[in-house]
Design a protein around this motif. Structure first.
Motif, short mmCIF file in Angstrom:
data_model
loop_
_atom_site.label_atom_id
_atom_site.label_comp_id
_atom_site.label_asym_id
_atom_site.label_seq_id
_atom_site.Cartn_x
_atom_site.Cartn_y
_atom_site.Cartn_z
N GLY A 149 -8.23 2.31 -5.81
CA GLY A 149 -8.18 2.76 -4.43
C GLY A 149 -8.85 1.75 -3.50
O GLY A 149 -9.42 0.76 -3.94
N GLU A 203 0.81 3.99 -3.05
CA GLU A 203 0.44 5.38 -2.80
C GLU A 203 1.51 6.36 -3.27
O GLU A 203 1.21 7.52 -3.53
N GLN A 249 0.82 -1.20 0.00
CA GLN A 249 0.00 0.00 0.00
C GLN A 249 0.86 1.26 0.00
O GLN A 249 0.59 2.21 -0.75
N ALA A 250 1.90 1.28 0.81
CA ALA A 250 2.79 2.43 0.85
C ALA A 250 3.47 2.63 -0.51
O ALA A 250 3.63 3.77 -0.97
N GLU A 300 -0.63 8.31 -10.79
CA GLU A 300 -1.77 7.73 -11.49
C GLU A 300 -1.36 7.32 -12.90
O GLU A 300 -0.48 7.93 -13.51
#
Length: 211
Positions: free
Chosen positions: A187, A138, A134-135, A142
């Motif tokens: 997301g 993020e 996840q890190a 995009e």
């Protein structure tokens, strides 16, 4: 939208022998190296912006092979390692069943309920792998495409997380050696919708078995 490719490592001798290797660092065998090359060719036309891999050699060599001549650094991490099978590492299913009757089959039926002796639970694997991934996601722009090379159990828990499924569904997803999975990532919010677009594509590896 970000695109994530998950690829399981190629075959090792312990895969061939049916031994649980988990966090033990077992290298690819000759077939596993050939599978990685075939996977590289299957993904030759995919533009990868970033690559992240388990630091175990079977996953890292798979990542390096797929990368080919792309000029991309490979981020390595212990957070994407396979399930720590603890006392089960090095053993076959029959050997595990002899020492811990019924437990190996319970792991496959109810992975959310089993704590492996001196190892991890599937919940723990999912938590540590997802925290790491996840890190990484993020920090990605995009529309970028990410290659993640790691392990069958780890990929299963991550697919569950990304699809908002409980870890009890982990064994519902097949993961062959160098199997290719693709998720369109939007997301993790309540209104976000991630899409499993490709699951365990092993055509490139299956061809090797027919030669």
């Amino acid at each position: 939208m970000k695109t994530i490719y998950f690829v399981r490592h190629g075959e090792t001798n312990w895969n061939k022998e049916g031994r649980y290797q988990g966090i033990t660092d077992i290298p690819l065998n000759e077939k596993g190296l050939a599978q990685a090359v075939a996977c590289r060719d299957a993904l030759a036309n995919v533009h990868f912006d970033r690559i992240i891999s388990s630091d175990l050699s079977r996953a890292l060599v798979t990542a390096e092979t797929i990368r080919g001549d792309r000029h991309i650094d490979i981020v390595t991490t212990s957070g994407l390692r396979e399930v720590n099978f603890g006392d089960w590492e090095t053993l076959t299913i029959d050997e595990i069943e002899e020492k811990w009757p019924g437990q190996i089959f319970e792991m496959y039926r109810r992975p959310e309920k089993i704590q492996l002796p001196n190892g991890e639970s599937f919940e723990e694997v999912g938590e540590r792998a997802w925290a790491l991934l996840q890190a990484f996601i993020e920090a990605v722009e995009e529309d970028e495409t990410i290659l993640v090379t790691c392990h069958g159990g780890t990929i299963r828990t991550l697919i569950c997380k990304l699809l908002h499924l409980p870890v009890s569904y982990s064994w519902n997803f097949s993961q062959g050696n160098t199997g290719i999975n693709r998720i369109f990532y939007n997301g993790m919010g309540e209104d976000d919708h991630n899409i499993l677009n490709l699951l365990n594509d092993t055509k490139h590896a299956d061809v090797l078995d027919m030669k």
